[in-house]
Scaffold this motif. Structure first.
Motif, PDB file in Angstrom:
ATOM      1  N   LYS A 297      38.105  44.242  51.000  1.00  0.00           N
ATOM      2  CA  LYS A 297      37.042  45.169  50.615  1.00  0.00           C
ATOM      3  C   LYS A 297      36.756  45.115  49.120  1.00  0.00           C
ATOM      4  CE  LYS A 297      35.581  49.990  50.961  1.00  0.00           C
ATOM      5  NZ  LYS A 297      35.941  51.366  51.415  1.00  0.00           N
ATOM      6  N   ALA A 298      37.798  44.890  48.314  1.00  0.00           N
ATOM      7  CA  ALA A 298      37.654  44.981  46.856  1.00  0.00           C
ATOM      8  C   ALA A 298      37.085  43.721  46.214  1.00  0.00           C
ATOM      9  CB  ALA A 298      39.008  45.298  46.229  1.00  0.00           C
ATOM     10  N   LEU A 299      37.365  42.555  46.777  1.00  0.00           N
ATOM     11  CA  LEU A 299      36.984  41.296  46.130  1.00  0.00           C
ATOM     12  C   LEU A 299      35.511  41.218  45.717  1.00  0.00           C
ATOM     13  CD1 LEU A 299      39.098  38.614  48.029  1.00  0.00           C
ATOM     14  CD2 LEU A 299      39.031  38.978  45.554  1.00  0.00           C
ATOM     15  N   PRO A 300      34.570  41.628  46.563  1.00  0.00           N
ATOM     16  CA  PRO A 300      33.157  41.525  46.159  1.00  0.00           C
ATOM     17  C   PRO A 300      32.803  42.387  44.948  1.00  0.00           C
ATOM     18  CG  PRO A 300      33.337  41.729  48.539  1.00  0.00           C
ATOM     19  CD  PRO A 300      34.690  42.026  47.977  1.00  0.00           C
ATOM     20  N   GLU A 301      33.662  43.382  44.630  1.00  0.00           N
ATOM     21  CA  GLU A 301      33.388  44.287  43.512  1.00  0.00           C
ATOM     22  C   GLU A 301      34.218  43.960  42.276  1.00  0.00           C
ATOM     23  OE1 GLU A 301      30.960  46.294  44.142  1.00  0.00           O
ATOM     24  OE2 GLU A 301      30.943  45.771  46.277  1.00  0.00           O
ATOM     25  N   CYS A 302      34.977  42.869  42.315  1.00  0.00           N
ATOM     26  CA  CYS A 302      35.908  42.569  41.218  1.00  0.00           C
ATOM     27  C   CYS A 302      35.311  41.702  40.114  1.00  0.00           C
ATOM     28  CB  CYS A 302      37.172  41.897  41.769  1.00  0.00           C
ATOM     29  SG  CYS A 302      38.273  43.051  42.616  1.00  0.00           S
ATOM     30  N   ASN A 303      34.099  41.197  40.321  1.00  0.00           N
ATOM     31  CA  ASN A 303      33.403  40.430  39.276  1.00  0.00           C
ATOM     32  C   ASN A 303      34.254  39.290  38.714  1.00  0.00           C
ATOM     33  OD1 ASN A 303      30.984  41.901  39.359  1.00  0.00           O
ATOM     34  ND2 ASN A 303      31.825  43.482  38.027  1.00  0.00           N
ATOM     35  N   ILE A 304      34.865  38.522  39.619  1.00  0.00           N
ATOM     36  CA  ILE A 304      35.713  37.396  39.218  1.00  0.00           C
ATOM     37  C   ILE A 304      34.824  36.208  38.861  1.00  0.00           C
ATOM     38  CG2 ILE A 304      37.464  35.766  40.016  1.00  0.00           C
ATOM     39  CD1 ILE A 304      38.443  38.048  41.883  1.00  0.00           C
ATOM     40  N   VAL A 305      35.047  35.635  37.695  1.00  0.00           N
ATOM     41  CA  VAL A 305      34.230  34.528  37.198  1.00  0.00           C
ATOM     42  C   VAL A 305      35.118  33.492  36.515  1.00  0.00           C
ATOM     43  CG1 VAL A 305      32.172  35.985  36.862  1.00  0.00           C
ATOM     44  CG2 VAL A 305      33.821  35.688  34.979  1.00  0.00           C
ATOM     45  N   CYS A 306      34.507  32.391  36.137  1.00  0.00           N
ATOM     46  CA  CYS A 306      35.155  31.410  35.255  1.00  0.00           C
ATOM     47  C   CYS A 306      34.077  30.918  34.307  1.00  0.00           C
ATOM     48  CB  CYS A 306      35.777  30.263  36.042  1.00  0.00           C
ATOM     49  SG  CYS A 306      36.636  29.061  34.976  1.00  0.00           S
ATOM     50  N   VAL A 307      33.954  31.602  33.180  1.00  0.00           N
ATOM     51  CA  VAL A 307      32.919  31.294  32.192  1.00  0.00           C
ATOM     52  C   VAL A 307      33.574  30.594  31.013  1.00  0.00           C
ATOM     53  CG1 VAL A 307      31.103  32.237  30.711  1.00  0.00           C
ATOM     54  CG2 VAL A 307      31.619  33.332  32.903  1.00  0.00           C
ATOM     55  N   THR A 308      33.092  29.406  30.677  1.00  0.00           N
ATOM     56  CA  THR A 308      33.703  28.613  29.613  1.00  0.00           C
ATOM     57  C   THR A 308      32.652  28.212  28.565  1.00  0.00           C
ATOM     58  OG1 THR A 308      33.334  26.578  30.877  1.00  0.00           O
ATOM     59  CG2 THR A 308      35.456  27.691  31.177  1.00  0.00           C
ATOM     60  N   GLY A 309      33.123  27.528  27.523  1.00  0.00           N
ATOM     61  CA  GLY A 309      32.219  26.940  26.535  1.00  0.00           C
ATOM     62  C   GLY A 309      31.419  27.956  25.738  1.00  0.00           C
ATOM     63  N   GLU A 310      30.179  27.613  25.437  1.00  0.00           N
ATOM     64  CA  GLU A 310      29.334  28.443  24.586  1.00  0.00           C
ATOM     65  C   GLU A 310      29.063  29.809  25.205  1.00  0.00           C
ATOM     66  OE1 GLU A 310      25.761  26.425  23.511  1.00  0.00           O
ATOM     67  OE2 GLU A 310      26.790  24.786  22.493  1.00  0.00           O
ATOM     68  N   GLU A 311      28.856  29.855  26.506  1.00  0.00           N
ATOM     69  CA  GLU A 311      28.585  31.139  27.157  1.00  0.00           C
ATOM     70  C   GLU A 311      29.808  32.043  27.080  1.00  0.00           C
ATOM     71  OE1 GLU A 311      26.478  34.145  28.928  1.00  0.00           O
ATOM     72  OE2 GLU A 311      25.784  32.266  28.029  1.00  0.00           O
ATOM     73  N   MET A 312      30.993  31.467  27.218  1.00  0.00           N
ATOM     74  CA  MET A 312      32.225  32.234  27.077  1.00  0.00           C
ATOM     75  C   MET A 312      32.314  32.835  25.685  1.00  0.00           C
ATOM     76  SD  MET A 312      35.496  31.533  25.487  1.00  0.00           S
ATOM     77  CE  MET A 312      35.853  29.810  25.708  1.00  0.00           C
ATOM     78  N   GLN A 313      32.037  32.026  24.661  1.00  0.00           N
ATOM     79  CA  GLN A 313      32.105  32.522  23.287  1.00  0.00           C
ATOM     80  C   GLN A 313      31.068  33.620  23.044  1.00  0.00           C
ATOM     81  OE1 GLN A 313      32.157  29.551  20.228  1.00  0.00           O
ATOM     82  NE2 GLN A 313      32.034  31.024  18.569  1.00  0.00           N
ATOM     83  N   LYS A 314      29.882  33.435  23.583  1.00  0.00           N
ATOM     84  CA  LYS A 314      28.819  34.427  23.410  1.00  0.00           C
ATOM     85  C   LYS A 314      29.219  35.764  24.028  1.00  0.00           C
ATOM     86  CE  LYS A 314      23.972  35.301  24.631  1.00  0.00           C
ATOM     87  NZ  LYS A 314      22.780  34.767  25.343  1.00  0.00           N
ATOM     88  N   GLN A 315      29.712  35.720  25.260  1.00  0.00           N
ATOM     89  CA  GLN A 315      30.090  36.952  25.945  1.00  0.00           C
ATOM     90  C   GLN A 315      31.259  37.643  25.258  1.00  0.00           C
ATOM     91  OE1 GLN A 315      30.759  36.494  30.141  1.00  0.00           O
ATOM     92  NE2 GLN A 315      28.714  35.698  30.560  1.00  0.00           N
ATOM     93  N   LEU A 316      32.304  36.881  24.977  1.00  0.00           N
ATOM     94  CA  LEU A 316      33.516  37.492  24.432  1.00  0.00           C
ATOM     95  C   LEU A 316      33.325  37.964  22.992  1.00  0.00           C
ATOM     96  CD1 LEU A 316      36.417  38.331  24.755  1.00  0.00           C
ATOM     97  CD2 LEU A 316      37.127  35.987  24.233  1.00  0.00           C
ATOM     98  N   SER A 317      32.662  37.176  22.171  1.00  0.00           N
ATOM     99  CA  SER A 317      32.467  37.580  20.768  1.00  0.00           C
ATOM    100  C   SER A 317      31.617  38.847  20.682  1.00  0.00           C
ATOM    101  CB  SER A 317      31.817  36.448  19.968  1.00  0.00           C
ATOM    102  OG  SER A 317      30.524  36.131  20.469  1.00  0.00           O
ATOM    103  N   GLY A 318      30.608  38.966  21.571  1.00  0.00           N
ATOM    104  CA  GLY A 318      29.791  40.173  21.588  1.00  0.00           C
ATOM    105  C   GLY A 318      30.592  41.396  21.985  1.00  0.00           C
ATOM    106  N   TYR A 319      31.439  41.228  22.979  1.00  0.00           N
ATOM    107  CA  TYR A 319      32.289  42.326  23.440  1.00  0.00           C
ATOM    108  C   TYR A 319      33.285  42.736  22.351  1.00  0.00           C
ATOM    109  CZ  TYR A 319      35.924  44.739  26.105  1.00  0.00           C
ATOM    110  OH  TYR A 319      36.863  45.647  26.553  1.00  0.00           O
TER     111      TYR A 319
END
Length: 344
Positions: A297-319
Protein backbone atom coordinates in the motif's frame (compact mmCIF):
# COMPACT_ATOMS: atom_id res chain seq x y z
CA UNK A 1 75.37 -3.18 -44.98
CA UNK A 2 75.17 -0.03 -42.82
CA UNK A 3 72.16 1.18 -44.83
CA UNK A 4 70.36 -2.13 -44.22
CA UNK A 5 71.03 -1.96 -40.45
CA UNK A 6 69.84 1.64 -40.30
CA UNK A 7 66.67 0.73 -42.20
CA UNK A 8 66.00 -2.19 -39.85
CA UNK A 9 66.51 0.08 -36.80
CA UNK A 10 64.02 2.63 -38.16
CA UNK A 11 61.43 -0.09 -38.79
CA UNK A 12 61.91 -1.49 -35.29
CA UNK A 13 61.37 1.93 -33.72
CA UNK A 14 58.31 2.51 -35.91
CA UNK A 15 56.82 -0.85 -34.82
CA UNK A 16 57.45 0.00 -31.17
CA UNK A 17 55.70 3.33 -31.59
CA UNK A 18 52.68 1.63 -33.15
CA UNK A 19 52.52 -0.81 -30.23
CA UNK A 20 52.53 2.11 -27.79
CA UNK A 21 49.56 3.68 -29.59
CA UNK A 22 47.47 0.51 -29.57
CA UNK A 23 44.23 0.05 -27.59
CA UNK A 24 44.78 0.26 -23.82
CA UNK A 25 42.56 -2.77 -23.34
CA UNK A 26 45.14 -4.91 -25.12
CA UNK A 27 47.69 -4.03 -22.46
CA UNK A 28 45.74 -5.59 -19.60
CA UNK A 29 44.27 -3.95 -16.49
CA UNK A 30 45.48 -0.52 -15.50
CA UNK A 31 46.08 0.73 -11.96
CA UNK A 32 47.04 4.33 -11.18
CA UNK A 33 48.63 4.14 -7.78
CA UNK A 34 51.05 7.03 -7.58
CA UNK A 35 48.30 9.70 -7.57
CA UNK A 36 46.09 7.73 -5.19
CA UNK A 37 43.08 8.90 -7.20
CA UNK A 38 42.04 6.18 -9.58
CA UNK A 39 42.20 2.44 -9.87
CA UNK A 40 40.51 0.67 -12.76
CA UNK A 41 40.46 -3.09 -12.85
CA UNK A 42 38.27 -5.86 -14.23
CA UNK A 43 38.57 -7.75 -10.91
CA UNK A 44 35.37 -7.42 -8.82
CA UNK A 45 35.77 -5.19 -5.79
CA UNK A 46 33.93 -5.29 -2.48
CA UNK A 47 31.10 -2.74 -2.34
CA UNK A 48 29.64 -2.43 1.16
CA UNK A 49 26.25 -0.67 1.20
CA UNK A 50 23.87 0.40 3.97
CA UNK A 51 20.34 1.80 3.89
CA UNK A 52 17.75 2.75 6.47
CA UNK A 53 14.50 0.92 7.08
CA UNK A 54 11.96 2.75 4.97
CA UNK A 55 11.90 4.20 1.44
CA UNK A 56 15.69 4.60 1.17
CA UNK A 57 16.09 0.83 1.44
CA UNK A 58 12.98 -0.08 -0.55
CA UNK A 59 14.50 1.12 -3.81
CA UNK A 60 17.41 -1.30 -3.42
CA UNK A 61 15.49 -4.52 -2.90
CA UNK A 62 15.70 -5.80 -6.48
CA UNK A 63 19.47 -5.28 -6.52
CA UNK A 64 19.72 -7.00 -3.14
CA UNK A 65 17.71 -9.93 -4.42
CA UNK A 66 19.79 -10.20 -7.59
CA UNK A 67 22.96 -10.29 -5.48
CA UNK A 68 21.57 -12.95 -3.14
CA UNK A 69 20.59 -15.07 -6.14
CA UNK A 70 24.14 -14.88 -7.48
CA UNK A 71 23.08 -13.00 -10.59
CA UNK A 72 25.55 -10.13 -10.09
CA UNK A 73 29.16 -10.95 -10.93
CA UNK A 74 30.56 -7.50 -11.74
CA UNK A 75 31.27 -6.52 -8.12
CA UNK A 76 31.06 -8.14 -4.68
CA UNK A 77 28.03 -6.36 -3.18
CA UNK A 78 26.96 -6.67 0.44
CA UNK A 79 24.08 -4.87 2.17
CA UNK A 80 23.11 -3.76 5.66
CA UNK A 81 19.67 -2.49 6.69
CA UNK A 82 19.88 -0.16 9.68
CA UNK A 83 17.18 1.24 11.96
CA UNK A 84 18.71 4.72 12.17
CA UNK A 85 21.36 6.92 10.59
CA UNK A 86 23.36 6.77 13.84
CA UNK A 87 24.20 3.17 13.00
CA UNK A 88 25.43 4.05 9.52
CA UNK A 89 27.43 7.28 9.71
CA UNK A 90 30.27 6.08 11.99
CA UNK A 91 30.88 3.06 9.77
CA UNK A 92 30.95 5.24 6.67
CA UNK A 93 33.35 7.78 8.18
CA UNK A 94 35.63 5.02 9.52
CA UNK A 95 35.76 3.28 6.14
CA UNK A 96 33.71 0.22 7.11
CA UNK A 97 31.08 1.13 4.52
CA UNK A 98 31.49 2.41 0.97
CA UNK A 99 28.01 3.59 0.02
CA UNK A 100 25.01 4.55 2.14
CA UNK A 101 21.48 5.88 1.76
CA UNK A 102 20.99 8.67 4.31
CA UNK A 103 18.76 11.71 4.99
CA UNK A 104 19.41 14.52 2.52
CA UNK A 105 20.62 17.10 5.05
CA UNK A 106 22.90 14.54 6.72
CA UNK A 107 24.85 14.17 3.47
CA UNK A 108 25.86 17.84 3.67
CA UNK A 109 26.67 17.61 7.37
CA UNK A 110 29.00 14.68 6.72
CA UNK A 111 30.62 16.49 3.80
CA UNK A 112 31.35 19.52 5.95
CA UNK A 113 32.40 17.61 9.06
CA UNK A 114 34.78 15.32 7.17
CA UNK A 115 36.12 18.09 4.94
CA UNK A 116 34.93 16.55 1.71
CA UNK A 117 35.38 12.85 2.41
CA UNK A 118 31.92 11.98 1.07
CA UNK A 119 30.17 12.66 -2.22
CA UNK A 120 26.51 12.41 -3.13
CA UNK A 121 25.77 9.96 -5.94
CA UNK A 122 22.01 10.29 -6.33
CA UNK A 123 18.76 11.59 -4.90
CA UNK A 124 16.84 8.45 -3.99
CA UNK A 125 13.70 9.67 -2.22
CA UNK A 126 11.61 12.78 -2.74
CA UNK A 127 9.16 14.00 -0.10
CA UNK A 128 7.42 11.29 1.95
CA UNK A 129 5.95 13.46 4.71
CA UNK A 130 2.22 13.75 5.30
CA UNK A 131 -0.12 15.43 7.78
CA UNK A 132 -2.70 12.91 8.97
CA UNK A 133 -5.69 13.20 11.30
CA UNK A 134 -8.73 11.35 12.56
CA UNK A 135 -11.19 13.96 11.32
CA UNK A 136 -11.74 16.57 8.61
CA UNK A 137 -10.42 19.73 10.23
CA UNK A 138 -7.31 20.18 8.06
CA UNK A 139 -7.99 20.97 4.41
CA UNK A 140 -5.05 23.32 3.78
CA UNK A 141 -1.77 24.30 5.40
CA UNK A 142 -3.46 27.37 6.87
CA UNK A 143 -5.75 25.06 8.87
CA UNK A 144 -2.77 23.93 10.96
CA UNK A 145 -2.79 27.23 12.85
CA UNK A 146 -3.64 26.69 16.51
CA UNK A 147 -3.33 22.93 16.23
CA UNK A 148 -1.18 20.46 18.15
CA UNK A 149 0.94 18.31 15.85
CA UNK A 150 2.63 15.09 16.92
CA UNK A 151 5.91 14.63 15.05
CA UNK A 152 9.29 12.97 15.17
CA UNK A 153 12.53 13.88 13.46
CA UNK A 154 13.47 17.00 15.38
CA UNK A 155 16.74 18.40 14.07
CA UNK A 156 16.36 16.72 10.67
CA UNK A 157 14.30 16.88 7.48
CA UNK A 158 10.82 16.58 9.11
CA UNK A 159 11.36 19.57 11.40
CA UNK A 160 12.88 21.78 8.70
CA UNK A 161 10.23 20.85 6.14
CA UNK A 162 7.35 21.52 8.53
CA UNK A 163 8.83 24.83 9.72
CA UNK A 164 9.42 25.97 6.14
CA UNK A 165 5.86 25.22 5.05
CA UNK A 166 4.40 26.88 8.15
CA UNK A 167 6.47 30.03 7.61
CA UNK A 168 5.64 30.16 3.91
CA UNK A 169 1.99 30.08 4.92
CA UNK A 170 2.37 32.99 7.32
CA UNK A 171 2.72 31.08 10.58
CA UNK A 172 5.35 31.14 13.30
CA UNK A 173 6.20 27.51 14.21
CA UNK A 174 7.07 28.61 17.75
CA UNK A 175 3.79 30.35 18.55
CA UNK A 176 1.08 29.54 15.99
CA UNK A 177 1.21 25.77 16.41
CA UNK A 178 2.19 23.36 19.17
CA UNK A 179 4.58 20.65 18.00
CA UNK A 180 5.01 17.72 20.36
CA UNK A 181 8.24 16.03 19.34
CA UNK A 182 8.50 12.27 19.77
CA UNK A 183 11.65 10.20 19.56
CA UNK A 184 10.22 7.72 17.04
CA UNK A 185 7.51 7.67 14.36
CA UNK A 186 5.81 4.79 16.18
CA UNK A 187 5.22 7.08 19.17
CA UNK A 188 3.32 9.47 16.90
CA UNK A 189 1.14 6.59 15.73
CA UNK A 190 0.46 5.69 19.36
CA UNK A 191 -0.37 9.32 20.20
CA UNK A 192 -2.90 9.41 17.38
CA UNK A 193 -4.52 6.25 18.73
CA UNK A 194 -4.95 7.88 22.14
CA UNK A 195 -6.15 11.26 20.84
CA UNK A 196 -9.31 11.11 18.69
CA UNK A 197 -8.79 14.70 17.54
CA UNK A 198 -5.05 14.33 17.10
CA UNK A 199 -2.96 15.50 14.15
CA UNK A 200 0.42 14.04 13.25
CA UNK A 201 3.17 14.48 10.73
CA UNK A 202 4.29 11.07 9.52
CA UNK A 203 6.42 9.72 6.68
CA UNK A 204 5.52 6.73 4.59
CA UNK A 205 5.38 3.83 5.32
CA UNK A 206 4.33 4.88 8.85
CA UNK A 207 1.24 6.56 7.42
CA UNK A 208 0.13 3.18 6.12
CA UNK A 209 1.00 1.53 9.45
CA UNK A 210 -1.14 4.08 11.29
CA UNK A 211 -4.07 3.57 8.90
CA UNK A 212 -3.81 -0.17 9.35
CA UNK A 213 -4.24 0.29 13.11
CA UNK A 214 -6.98 2.89 12.67
CA UNK A 215 -8.75 3.01 9.29
CA UNK A 216 -10.34 6.34 10.28
CA UNK A 217 -7.00 8.13 9.93
CA UNK A 218 -7.03 10.37 6.86
CA UNK A 219 -4.18 11.90 4.87
CA UNK A 220 -4.95 15.60 5.16
CA UNK A 221 -1.89 17.14 3.48
CA UNK A 222 0.93 15.91 1.27
CA UNK A 223 3.83 18.10 2.39
CA UNK A 224 5.60 17.62 -0.94
CA UNK A 225 2.62 19.20 -2.68
CA UNK A 226 2.48 21.96 -0.07
CA UNK A 227 6.19 22.64 -0.59
CA UNK A 228 5.69 22.84 -4.36
CA UNK A 229 2.90 25.38 -3.90
CA UNK A 230 5.32 27.71 -2.12
CA UNK A 231 7.69 27.66 -5.12
CA UNK A 232 5.30 29.07 -7.71
CA UNK A 233 6.54 32.68 -7.57
CA UNK A 234 10.15 32.07 -6.55
CA UNK A 235 13.08 32.73 -8.89
CA UNK A 236 15.20 29.96 -7.34
CA UNK A 237 12.95 26.95 -6.95
CA UNK A 238 13.55 23.97 -4.68
CA UNK A 239 12.13 20.50 -4.13
CA UNK A 240 11.36 18.72 -0.89
CA UNK A 241 13.75 15.80 -0.58
CA UNK A 242 14.07 13.01 1.95
CA UNK A 243 17.02 10.81 1.10
CA UNK A 244 20.17 10.57 -0.99
CA UNK A 245 22.86 8.01 -1.71
CA UNK A 246 26.38 9.00 -0.71
CA UNK A 247 29.78 7.34 -1.00
CA UNK A 248 33.23 7.78 0.44
CA UNK A 249 35.17 10.10 -1.86
CA UNK A 250 38.19 7.81 -1.61
CA UNK A 251 36.13 4.87 -2.82
CA UNK A 252 34.69 6.89 -5.71
CA UNK A 253 38.14 7.92 -6.91
CA UNK A 254 39.67 4.50 -6.47
CA UNK A 255 36.85 2.46 -8.01
CA UNK A 256 35.03 4.56 -10.63
CA UNK A 257 33.88 1.46 -12.52
CA UNK A 258 32.30 0.01 -9.39
CA UNK A 259 30.46 3.27 -8.74
CA UNK A 260 29.14 3.32 -12.31
CA UNK A 261 28.08 -0.31 -12.01
CA UNK A 262 26.23 0.40 -8.77
CA UNK A 263 24.38 3.42 -10.14
CA UNK A 264 23.27 1.51 -13.23
CA UNK A 265 22.03 -1.44 -11.20
CA UNK A 266 20.45 0.79 -8.57
CA UNK A 267 18.53 2.75 -11.22
CA UNK A 268 17.22 -0.55 -12.63
CA UNK A 269 16.20 -1.66 -9.15
CA UNK A 270 14.26 1.58 -8.58
CA UNK A 271 12.52 1.16 -11.95
CA UNK A 272 11.48 -2.35 -10.96
CA UNK A 273 10.17 -1.24 -7.55
CA UNK A 274 8.07 1.51 -9.11
CA UNK A 275 6.77 -0.66 -11.95
CA UNK A 276 5.85 -3.86 -10.08
CA UNK A 277 4.46 -2.99 -6.66
CA UNK A 278 3.33 -6.53 -5.83
CA UNK A 279 6.71 -8.17 -6.46
CA UNK A 280 8.59 -5.26 -4.89
CA UNK A 281 6.41 -5.49 -1.77
CA UNK A 282 7.29 -9.18 -1.43
CA UNK A 283 10.99 -8.33 -1.51
CA UNK A 284 10.53 -5.46 0.96
CA UNK A 285 8.86 -7.91 3.33
CA UNK A 286 11.50 -10.55 2.65
CA UNK A 287 14.25 -8.17 3.75
CA UNK A 288 12.20 -7.11 6.81
CA UNK A 289 12.20 -3.43 5.87
CA UNK A 290 8.45 -3.31 6.53
CA UNK A 291 5.80 -5.99 6.14
CA UNK A 292 4.71 -6.98 2.64
CA UNK A 293 1.16 -5.82 3.41
CA UNK A 294 2.29 -2.34 4.44
CA UNK A 295 4.76 -2.07 1.56
CA UNK A 296 2.14 -2.96 -1.02
CA UNK A 297 0.00 0.00 0.00
CA UNK A 298 2.82 2.42 0.87
CA UNK A 299 5.16 2.00 -2.11
CA UNK A 300 3.16 4.18 -4.56
CA UNK A 301 3.32 7.04 -2.01
CA UNK A 302 7.03 6.75 -1.17
CA UNK A 303 8.35 8.82 -4.10
CA UNK A 304 11.31 6.49 -4.69
CA UNK A 305 13.61 7.79 -7.44
CA UNK A 306 17.16 7.61 -8.74
CA UNK A 307 18.12 11.11 -9.87
CA UNK A 308 21.75 11.64 -10.85
CA UNK A 309 24.01 14.17 -12.58
CA UNK A 310 22.97 17.77 -13.16
CA UNK A 311 19.35 17.22 -12.14
CA UNK A 312 20.50 15.67 -8.87
CA UNK A 313 22.70 18.69 -8.15
CA UNK A 314 19.90 21.10 -9.04
CA UNK A 315 17.38 19.41 -6.77
CA UNK A 316 19.68 18.85 -3.81
CA UNK A 317 21.47 22.21 -3.89
CA UNK A 318 18.11 24.01 -3.99
CA UNK A 319 16.83 22.02 -1.03
CA UNK A 320 20.01 22.55 0.98
CA UNK A 321 19.83 26.30 0.30
CA UNK A 322 16.36 26.42 1.88
CA UNK A 323 17.66 24.59 4.95
CA UNK A 324 20.76 26.79 5.10
CA UNK A 325 18.67 29.96 5.05
CA UNK A 326 16.53 28.61 7.89
CA UNK A 327 19.35 27.17 10.00
CA UNK A 328 22.90 26.84 8.69
CA UNK A 329 23.73 24.12 11.23
CA UNK A 330 21.04 21.90 9.70
CA UNK A 331 23.41 21.21 6.81
CA UNK A 332 26.72 21.42 8.69
CA UNK A 333 27.29 25.19 8.64
CA UNK A 334 27.84 25.87 4.95
CA UNK A 335 26.63 24.92 1.50
CA UNK A 336 28.72 22.13 -0.12
CA UNK A 337 31.10 22.92 -2.97
CA UNK A 338 30.48 21.57 -6.48
CA UNK A 339 32.87 18.68 -5.82
CA UNK A 340 30.26 17.30 -3.40
CA UNK A 341 28.04 16.36 -6.36
CA UNK A 342 29.26 13.27 -8.20
CA UNK A 343 29.30 13.28 -11.98
CA UNK A 344 30.71 10.60 -14.28
Amino acid sequence: MKKICSWLLVMALFAAALAGCGPREAQGDETIKDTGEKEETSTPVDVRIAALKGPTAMGMVKLMDDVDKGEVKSENYSFQIAASADEVTPKLVQGDLDIAAVPANLSSILYNNTKGKVQVLAVNTLGVLYIVENGETVQSAADLKGKTIYASGKGSTPEYALNYILKENGMDPASDVTIEWKSEHSECVAALANDPSGIAMLPQPFVTTAQKKNPAIRVALDLTEEWDKTQENKEEKSTLLTGVVIARTEFVKKHPEAVSDFLERYASSVDFVNADTDQAAKLVGQYEIVTEEVAKKALPECNIVCVTGEEMQKQLSGYLKVLYDANAESIGGSLPEDEFYYSE
